[in-house]
Structures are given as structure tokens and as C-alpha cells.
Design a protein around this motif. Structure first.
Motif, short mmCIF file in Angstrom:
data_model
loop_
_atom_site.label_atom_id
_atom_site.label_comp_id
_atom_site.label_asym_id
_atom_site.label_seq_id
_atom_site.Cartn_x
_atom_site.Cartn_y
_atom_site.Cartn_z
N ALA A 96 0.99 -1.11 -0.01
CA ALA A 96 -0.08 0.00 0.08
C ALA A 96 0.99 1.32 0.02
O ALA A 96 0.59 2.30 -0.73
N VAL A 97 1.92 1.17 0.90
CA VAL A 97 2.87 2.37 0.50
C VAL A 97 3.56 2.45 -0.65
O VAL A 97 3.64 3.64 -1.13
N TYR A 98 4.12 1.21 -1.30
CA TYR A 98 4.65 1.74 -2.57
C TYR A 98 3.70 1.96 -3.63
O TYR A 98 3.99 2.82 -4.30
N ALA A 99 2.46 1.51 -3.46
CA ALA A 99 1.36 2.10 -4.45
C ALA A 99 1.41 3.60 -4.25
O ALA A 99 1.21 4.50 -5.24
N TYR A 100 1.14 3.97 -3.07
CA TYR A 100 0.82 5.42 -2.68
C TYR A 100 2.27 6.08 -3.33
O TYR A 100 2.09 7.16 -3.75
N GLU A 101 3.34 5.78 -2.71
CA GLU A 101 4.63 6.43 -3.34
C GLU A 101 4.64 6.70 -4.79
O GLU A 101 4.94 7.76 -5.29
N THR A 102 4.51 5.33 -5.57
CA THR A 102 4.32 5.50 -7.11
C THR A 102 3.22 6.64 -7.31
O THR A 102 3.62 7.35 -8.26
#
Length: 247
Positions: A43-49
Motif C-alpha cells: 500500500a505504501v509502494y502504491a501510494y509513493e508511486t
């Protein structure tokens, strides 16, 4: 894996230089390589991307990723992360705040600069990039969020006058309300005040002056007390950093 650690480092290197497109590419690769593992941190990687894509101007792709952050927290482990004050909960609630019809490139830039500051990446920014980042904040509404970001970014300067202005901005965050997030955002601005105290406390302790060191220690203790009384976004991360500042 080692490859993912390298990708993560590369992504932050690009973001510190405000290379949003490059950052989105590297975070996107992290997300793709991690999808095989059902980790709530995706979820964090998706948000950062998504944030980097939006800051780069690709709003359609950004909104698609931001809207999908919630999907990575549907597992039992993900449900548990929603209750903790860690990066997964932060990503979920900030993504919700950005999910509206009029989301602009400027809002994504603001969210990207927030990542830089809250993840302590401002400390290793080049002075040129930090100056550019401060200019991106010039047209933002003045509030706790804007003042925190501006204050931290100014500390990356080699000019004492600019650094002093940064310290002054950080001192003022406590007196300001957050007015740069939609009212629907569950984030109430407490984490901005806590991070401002944390950064200010750390900087004062570096001065070598007894009075400043004492004030710095007091500020850091106040952050600990704030988090124990009323946990705020990313408190789980900040509590580890606070432990490292203890003499």
C-alpha cells in the motif's frame, strides 16, 4: 531482497532531486516485484508511486494507483495495519484525502514534498533541490503542513540566514492549524506538529550550546509525551527515531 533495497535507494535518490518521473519508475518496479508477496507495505509502494506520477503530471495514472491503495490492505494483516500508526495507515488516509475529482498536480507535489520531510530525506538533499522545493511551496496556503515542509527544507541550506528562517518556521508550526488538506482527511495535523518538534529538537541538539541542547531535549520529550497520549500518523516510525536521539 538486495535488489529491492537498491531500487528503494534509487527511488529516494531521484525524489531528493525532484525527479518525480524517475521516482515513480523505481517505486513502480518495487511495487511490481513485491506484488507476488501479499504484504500490507505494498500500500505504501502504491501510494509513493502514485504521488510521484501525479507530481510528474500524469494525473490519470496517479489517480488509478491512489484509488487502489486500499486494496493492498484487505488481508487480515492489512486490516491490522489500519489500526496502527505506521506507514500503511498513513498511506491509506492520505490517499483518501487525494481521491477527489479536482486533484491537481500541485497537490501531488505537496504530498511528495511531505514524503521527503517525514521520511527524513531532506537531510541529504542537494541545496539546489531544496531551494527548488521551497519555491514549490510559495503559492500554498500557510498552515502547519506548509510551514513544516518549508522549515525542514530550508535546513538543507548552507546559508545560516536560511537555516535560521527554517528553525523559525518549525517553531511556529505548533501555533498553526492544518488548512492544506481536505476536511474529509482523517489526518488532523497532529503529526505535522510532532514532526516539527522532532526536527527542531534534533537541530538544536547539534548546536553545541547548553541552552539549545536543553531546549532540544525538552522538545523531543514533548514529542514522546504527545505520542503516548494521542498517537499520530507515523508515530511508530518516529518513536524509533526518538529512541536514537537519547543521550
Amino acid at each position: 531482497s538486495l535488489q529491492n533495497i537498491i531500487r528503494n535507494d534509487l527511488a529516494w535518490c531521484r525524489i531528493r532531486e525532484l525527479d518525480w518521473k524517475g521516482g515513480s519508475t523505481d517505486f513502480g518496479r518495487l511495487l511490481q516485484s513485491s506484488n507476488a508477496v501479499e504484504s500490507p507495505y505494498n500500500a505504501v509502494y502504491a501510494y509513493e508511486t502514485g504521488i510521484c506520477l501525479g507530481a510528474a503530471g500524469d494525473l490519470e495514472a496517479a489517480m488509478e494507483l491512489i484509488a487502489g491503495v486500499e486494496l493492498f490492505l484487505e488481508s487480515e494483516a492489512g486490516e491490522a495495519k489500519k489500526e496502527e500508526y505506521g506507514p500503511e495507515r498513513y498511506a491509506r488516509e492520505m490517499a483518501k484525502a487525494l481521491t477527489h475529482e479536482q486533484t491537481s498536480k500541485e497537490e501531488f507535489e505537496m504530498a511528495a514534498l511531505e514524503l521527503i520531510v517525514l521520511w527524513d530525506q531532506w537531510e541529504t538533499m542537494s541545496e539546489e533541490s531544496a531551494d527548488k522545493a521551497v519555491k514549490l511551496l510559495e503559492n500554498q496556503a500557510d498552515g502547519a503542513r506548509t510551514r513544516l515542509l518549508k522549515g525542514a527544507l530550508q535546513l538543507a541550506s548552507s546559508k545560516q540566514e536560511t537555516r535560521n528562517a527554517g528553525l523559525s518556521d518549525l517553531r511556529q508550526v505548533e501555533t498553526l492549524e492544518d488548512d492544506s488538506l481536505p476536511a474529509s482527511c482523517p489526518a488532523n495535523g497532529e503529526h505535522y506538529k510532532a514532526f516539527a518538534q522532532y526536527i527542531l529538537g534534533k537541530e538544536l541538539k547539534k548546536s553545541g550550546e547548553t541552552s539549545s541542547i536543553e531546549e532540544g531535549n525538552q522538545l523531543l520529550q514533548e514529542v514522546r509525551s504527545r505520542g503516548e497520549t494521542q498517537p499520530f500518523h507515523l508515530y511508530n516510525i518516529l518513536s524509533f527515531r526518538l529512541h536514537a536521539t537519547q543521550d
